[in-house]
Write an enzyme that holds these catalytic residues in place. Structure first.
Site, short mmCIF file in Angstrom:
data_model
loop_
_atom_site.label_atom_id
_atom_site.label_comp_id
_atom_site.label_asym_id
_atom_site.label_seq_id
_atom_site.Cartn_x
_atom_site.Cartn_y
_atom_site.Cartn_z
CD GLU A 111 1.40 1.74 -6.34
OE1 GLU A 111 2.15 1.92 -7.32
OE2 GLU A 111 1.66 2.15 -5.20
CG ASP A 113 -0.24 2.15 -2.74
OD1 ASP A 113 0.00 1.15 -3.41
OD2 ASP A 113 0.14 3.30 -3.03
CD GLU A 115 2.65 3.39 0.80
OE1 GLU A 115 3.52 3.22 -0.06
OE2 GLU A 115 2.14 4.51 1.03
CG ASP A 204 12.73 9.55 1.85
OD1 ASP A 204 12.04 8.61 2.33
OD2 ASP A 204 12.88 9.72 0.63
N GLY A 209 6.66 13.42 8.45
CA GLY A 209 7.17 14.06 7.24
C GLY A 209 8.67 13.91 7.06
NE ARG A 285 -0.97 16.18 -1.82
CZ ARG A 285 -1.22 14.89 -1.61
NH1 ARG A 285 -2.01 14.54 -0.61
NH2 ARG A 285 -0.68 13.98 -2.37
#
Ligand SMILES: *[C@@H]1O[C@H](CO)[C@@H](O)[C@H](O)[C@H]1NC(C)=O
Length: 295
Positions: A111, A113, A115, A204, A209, A285
């Site tokens: 994919e 993206d 967005e 969500d 966030g 992360r």
């Protein structure tokens, strides 16, 4: 006087029914046909067009969002669309323009993206890009923009060849994702992809966030699309010419493996000024950063 009023009423009725009847936009002067190129995704009644069929609208309300996708898949190419995003109070609303090898969220999908993450009135949109290979993503970058994407149409494009994936806004490269050409590189090269446009509720996660919730009093939210342009290798079963045809197309030639000097300058400027998030800098992360980040 009376008959003139009647005529204008009839005209008004005709143009309204054209707007509402959706799905039959007809051919444009260039011979492009929406119906031949695209399929409308559920919810089908959340798609409409302008009376002349040249602008395509996607609606989001509390019940559903809308979308459309190409009938064909492509392996590499140039994919471009003009889009105008939902204005005003659009927090939580996600407008997407993306390529995907699967019709659903398959576990092995590739994919690419774009967005666009809505925001509260007067607050700027963020544009998020991501790359997936075999169902694994996590390669997000977020940028702010140098224009208001809700005020007018702007062009968003993806260049995809064996060497790189470049995301453009108005022909300015905002992100370059490279194939470093080593075995097991995280870079999609094998699966042909459809192109999708869609709008959905992402409250969500999308805005701060997930703290900013969609204001349904403002629904329906409407995003607009036009001037779709693809110059890619259309995948045909059983044996795809795309695999053999390396180098035949401008988007596959060496000029398209690197940025031209002027583009490099723009890209550096974007990198210095507009990057809001880069997964390659997110060591919280990724205590161990993905490999491509270290190259
Ligand atoms: C929304 O606006 C705020 C404040 O300007 C900004 O910090 C944030 O990045 C914007 N975008 C999103 C998607 O929250």
């Amino acid at each position: 006087m009376g008959s003139w009023k009647l005529v204008s009423l009839v005209l008004l009725f005709l143009s309204c029914s054209a707007v509402l009847s959706s799905a039959d936009p007809g051919k444009s002067s260039t011979g492009f046909s929406f119906k031949d190129s695209f399929k409308i995704m559920p919810a089908q009644d959340h798609f409409r067009t302008s009376p002349d069929g040249q602008i395509w609208y996607l609606y989001l309300d509390k019940k559903a969002g809308g979308g459309f996708q190409t009938r064909d898949r492509y392996l590499f190419g140039w994919f471009s669309m003009k889009m105008k995003l939902v204005g005003g109070d659009s927090a939580g609303v996600v407008t997407a323009y993306y390529m995907c090898s699967d019709l659903g969220a398959g576990p092995k999908r590739d994919e690419l993206d774009f967005e666009f993450l809505g925001n509260r009135t007067g607050q700027p949109y963020t544009i998020q890009t991501n790359v997936y290979q075999s169902g694994i993503g996590g390669r997000e970058m977020r940028h702010s923009l140098w224009f208001d994407p809700t005020a007018d149409f702007h062009t968003y494009s993806i260049l995809w060849n064996r060497h790189r994936i470049v995301f453009y806004a108005d022909r300015v490269p905002i992100r370059v994702y490279k194939n470093n050409g080593r075995k097991n590189d995280f870079f999609p090269t094998e699966k042909p992809m459809y192109m999708f446009s869609s709008i959905w509720d992402g409250d969500d996660w999308a805005t701060r966030g997930g703290l900013e919730k969609t204001n349904w009093k403002k629904a329906p939210f409407v995003s607009s699309y036009k001037d779709y342009n693809v110059d890619g290798c259309r995948w045909e079963e059983p044996f795809p010419a795309c695999v053999a045809s390396t180098g035949e197309h401008w988007w596959d030639q060496s000029e398209a493996w690197v940025l031209a000097d002027a583009q490099q300058e723009d890209f550096s400027w974007v990198g210095r000024n507009l990057v809001v998030y880069d997964y390659c800098k997110d060591t919280e992360r990724y205590p161990e950063l993905p490999e491509e980040c270290n190259l």
